[in-house]
Write a protein that holds these residues in place. Structure first.
Motif, PDB file in Angstrom:
ATOM      1  N   UNK A  87       8.506   8.935  -1.564  1.00  0.00           N
ATOM      2  CA  UNK A  87       8.354   7.327  -1.719  1.00  0.00           C
ATOM      3  C   UNK A  87       8.107   7.356  -3.234  1.00  0.00           C
ATOM      4  N   UNK A  88       8.820   6.395  -3.843  1.00  0.00           N
ATOM      5  CA  UNK A  88       8.815   6.014  -5.266  1.00  0.00           C
ATOM      6  C   UNK A  88       8.047   4.820  -5.416  1.00  0.00           C
ATOM      7  N   UNK A  89       7.487   4.739  -6.742  1.00  0.00           N
ATOM      8  CA  UNK A  89       6.731   3.735  -7.350  1.00  0.00           C
ATOM      9  C   UNK A  89       7.860   2.659  -7.883  1.00  0.00           C
ATOM     10  N   UNK A  90       8.560   1.635  -7.359  1.00  0.00           N
ATOM     11  CA  UNK A  90       9.324   0.834  -8.040  1.00  0.00           C
ATOM     12  C   UNK A  90       9.177   0.329  -9.498  1.00  0.00           C
ATOM     13  N   UNK A  91       7.720  -0.235  -9.560  1.00  0.00           N
ATOM     14  CA  UNK A  91       7.345  -0.581 -10.770  1.00  0.00           C
ATOM     15  C   UNK A  91       7.474   0.508 -11.854  1.00  0.00           C
ATOM     16  N   UNK A 175       0.928  -6.695  -3.705  1.00  0.00           N
ATOM     17  CA  UNK A 175       1.227  -6.032  -2.357  1.00  0.00           C
ATOM     18  C   UNK A 175      -0.206  -5.764  -1.971  1.00  0.00           C
ATOM     19  N   UNK A 176      -0.479  -6.439  -0.907  1.00  0.00           N
ATOM     20  CA  UNK A 176      -1.988  -6.322  -0.193  1.00  0.00           C
ATOM     21  C   UNK A 176      -1.982  -5.001   0.510  1.00  0.00           C
ATOM     22  N   UNK A 177      -1.190  -4.786   1.308  1.00  0.00           N
ATOM     23  CA  UNK A 177      -0.600  -3.531   2.256  1.00  0.00           C
ATOM     24  C   UNK A 177       0.731  -2.960   2.195  1.00  0.00           C
TER      25      UNK A 177
END
Length: 189
Positions: A87-91, A175-177
């Motif tokens: 899972x990658x951090x898009x930002x 993003x809250x969740x």
């Protein structure tokens, strides 16, 4: 005539064998999907860390390594575990804009729907596409570098796609969740 009959008989036999094989795979899958608490604990642990070694996983679920590995293989073969991913951090990769886009098609002809599905599947900005009930036909999850990139995607691809009648976009502010883990807790009780 006999060779044609023999060929069609062989084709029929092959088709019947293929269908029988599919049937038994289906039955085996249904039987394999009967899971117990340990299987659910394995899934819970792998959702948190898909890189766990078999020894560590076995320890977390209170099994010895061999039965643990056997259970994981069964969960993979039955399709419960579809694949392993990072899972990658898009930002952090420069994809700082996330939007949800609802799409309505004009006439909903089969050819339009198939063309839309093919186009959406080829667009790298689209992370997810879901057919909906209600007023809109589809919900797209889109990531882009910035507003300019999103605008190019919208104007050059989505709005030019044959059959697209209406598009509405909503941008993610915070993003809250955000999780990929399915809730298995109530199944563990």
């Amino acid at each position: 005539m006999k060779s044609k009959l023999r060929r069609s008989t062989q084709q029929f036999a092959c088709e019947m064998a293929r269908l029988a094989n599919k049937f038994w795979q289906f039955i085996a899958q249904k039987v394999a999907l009967k899971m117990d608490r340990i299987d659910l604990k394995i899934l819970e642990a792998l959702q948190q860390d898909g890189r766990l070694s078999n020894a560590d996983l076995a320890q977390r679920v209170s099994l010895s390594p061999s039965p643990c590995l056997r259970r994981v293989k069964q969960l993979e073969e039955s399709g419960v575990i579809k694949r392993y991913v990072a899972l990658l951090d898009a930002a952090k990769l420069g994809l700082g804009l996330q939007a949800y886009v609802t799409v309505t098609l004009e006439k909903r002809r089969d050819s339009q729907i198939q063309a839309f599905h093919a186009a959406v599947s080829s667009w790298p900005e689209v992370l997810g596409c879901y057919a909906l009930t209600g007023d809109m036909d589809y919900l797209l999850q889109v990531v882009a570098d910035d507003l300019e990139h999103f605008s190019r995607f919208l104007m050059d691809r989505l709005l030019k796609q044959e059959g697209v009648a209406n598009v509405k976009s909503s941008f993610v502010l915070q993003a809250i969740k955000n999780t990929t883990a399915l809730s298995l807790q109530e199944r563990l009780l």
